[in-house]
Design an enzyme around this catalytic site. Structure first.
Site, PDB file in Angstrom:
ATOM      1  CB  SER A 279      -0.906   0.019   1.246  1.00 15.24           C
ATOM      2  OG  SER A 279      -1.525   1.278   1.407  1.00 15.24           O
ATOM      3  CE  LYS A 280       0.351   4.746  -5.629  1.00 19.29           C
ATOM      4  NZ  LYS A 280      -0.198   5.748  -6.559  1.00 19.29           N
ATOM      5  NE  ARG A 281      -4.565   5.457   2.685  1.00 23.84           N
ATOM      6  CZ  ARG A 281      -5.230   5.016   1.630  1.00 23.84           C
ATOM      7  NH1 ARG A 281      -4.924   3.820   1.126  1.00 23.84           N
ATOM      8  NH2 ARG A 281      -6.177   5.731   1.069  1.00 23.84           N
TER       9      ARG A 281
END
Length: 519
Positions: A279-281
């Site tokens: 995830s980009k997070r």
């Protein structure tokens, strides 16, 4: 749904595909692109896509292009595009054409290409492949809510597709806001994926006519992507498998323009070690995170290569794992060997690759000096944090000796400055020494000063001899010397520690202890 070939047919197809790519190289220029959105910072998945495109281009003597797809201005992160290019440069991925490099097919920022998109929208409006949609946001939201209530797939009902020319002109005369939608076909489209083989999909089953030009004059991703790939003469589109379902929509756009589409290949997902999606997070998959941890670029590239397939030797389990250069990875790269299943990223493998890279840098005379300079820089940063604005006088020989000793103990350079290895760089500030131990120090210092062999074997003999001469328990003597030399309770053997520090450093620390005790 998407239909795919059986594994046997897919394998046969991919073998043929690899030969076809080689034949194609002789008839057209290979041009590939990495086209990220500046909505965040470069992460492992993005780096893998960029790296595979880069290798594909270099393997076939082609061109690697960076295009920044910044049409979604609401999600744009200030500085992200510049940071992304810095990360690619750090990783050793050379860009042939891009925002900073320029090229004959620019601009390479989509926000600077708006007139081009508007011109091409007019072409689709003229040939009736696209139409103006005047539906309000409120109506679209109601459609979505109704679909959810009826347990149906939310999608546009294509209402404005059927407006008469008179109705359109009246709305335009009133100044009604509108977007432009592309008229998708209700027929199943197919293409051959360079990785997955034959793919067939009917877009209209799950989508209504998509917006290609928003009411603010900016194009949507799908439209700008197709227009730019055509105008930039992209020969192969290599991207993550999450875009595979969109490819048939893109092919409909190519057909509407009367253009020949590029070849498409989709790369399998990279997963966390527990099987969850990246995830980009996740802050720990950003490239800047690895750089800050002391991970070498080549180690990170080998880590990616070992997780996604596409290489002859990297995946072979009977071959001793090594850290290949970019040139070696390029020579091995084979599109037919890319996995169709997702690859798991095992963090312990990354650290192993980093240790291999560290050893390789030290062993090569052409890179050792740069490595020594990097350690010197880190040492001074470390000392400034502890003691303020000071610089250590560290010789190349001393740093080289430390590295030679530490290569089997560390996996990245910052570990050289962990508490357990702090004695290499700093002198203990306080310690208590037993009086009997203190009385033995002058004798030990004299013997150390006179010995010509300052190595672990000789030092062990001297330490045992001093302990015996002063009737000291050897264990207690070693424990006290460890505190004097390093301030640690535990650590390397004392003779080993002395050898690392060297004669001058060791004697200096003994002198400091003697002087402190006298005062």
């Amino acid at each position: 749904m998407i239909l795919k070939l059986s594994s046997l047919l897919r394998h046969q197809y991919r073998r043929g595909c690899s030969k076809a790519v080689s034949r194609l190289h002789g008839t057209c220029e290979i041009r590939v692109r990495f086209a990220p959105s500046p909505t965040g910072f470069l992460h492992l998945g993005g780096l893998r896509t960029a790296f595979y495109n880069f290798l594909f281009a270099k393997k076939l003597g082609g061109t690697f292009i960076l295009r920044i797809e910044d049409t979604d201005q609401t999600r744009k992160v200030v500085g992200a595009a510049e940071a992304l290019q810095d990360d690619l440069r750090w990783a050793g991925i050379e860009i042939d054409e891009g925002p900073q490099q320029g090229g004959s097919f620019g601009p390479y920022l989509q926000s600077e290409r708006l007139p081009l998109y508007k011109e091409h929208v007019k072409i689709l409006l003229k040939n009736r492949s696209a139409y103006r949609c005047f539906c309000s946001d409120r109506r679209l939201q109601l459609l979505k809510k109704e679909a959810v209530r009826a347990n149906e797939i939310p999608k546009y009902d294509n209402k404005c597709r059927y407006l008469s020319e008179d109705e359109i002109q009246k709305k335009l005369a009133r100044g009604d806001p509108y977007c432009v939608r592309f008229q998708i076909s209700d027929k199943e489209e197919s293409f051959t994926d360079l990785v997955y083989g034959a793919i067939r999909y009917n877009v209209s089953l799950n989508e209504g006519d998509p917006v290609i030009l928003k009411s603010d004059g900016f194009p949507t991703y799908h439209f700008a992507n197709v227009v730019d790939d055509h105008l930039m003469q992209i020969s192969h589109v290599l991207r993550g498998v999450e875009w595979q379902i969109s490819t048939t929509k893109h092919l409909l756009l190519y057909k509407a323009f009367g253009w020949t589409p590029p070849h498409f290949g989709h790369l399998p997902l990279l997963l966390n070690s527990d099987g969850s999606k990246l995830s980009k997070r996740q802050g720990d998959i950003q490239i800047s995170h690895y750089r800050d941890r002391g991970i070498f670029p080549i180690a990170l590239l080998n880590f990616i290569a070992s997780s996604g397939g596409g290489f002859e030797k990297v995946q072979e389990r009977h071959v001793k794992r090594k850290c290949y250069t970019v040139k070696e990875l390029c020579e091995q790269f084979d599109f037919s060997k890319i996995n169709t299943h997702s690859g798991k990223l095992m963090s312990d493998q990354l650290l192993h690759f980093n240790n291999l890279a560290l050893n390789k840098l030290y062993e090569s005379s052409s890179t050792r000096h740069a490595l020594i300079e990097e350690v010197r820089k880190l040492a001074n940063e470390h000392l400034r944090k502890i003691h303020g604005d000071i610089s250590a006088q560290l010789s190349d020989d001393y740093i080289s000796k430390v590295l030679s000793w530490a290569l089997t103990r560390i996996q990245n350079l910052p570990e050289l400055f962990s508490p357990g290895l702090a004695f290499i760089w700093t002198i203990p500030e306080s310690y208590n020494v037993d009086q009997n131990i203190f009385c033995a120090l002058p004798s030990l210092k004299q013997q150390l000063s006179s010995t010509s062999e300052f190595n672990k074997e000789k030092l062990n003999v001297l330490l045992k001899q001093t302990s015996k001469e002063h009737n000291l328990k050897y264990g207690l003597f070693m424990k006290s010397l460890r505190k004097i030399l390093s301030g640690l309770q535990e650590g390397p053997g004392i003779a080993e520690m002395m050898e690392i520090l060297g004669k001058e450093n060791t004697i200096r620390r003994l002198d400091l202890c003697l002087n402190k005790s006298l005062t």
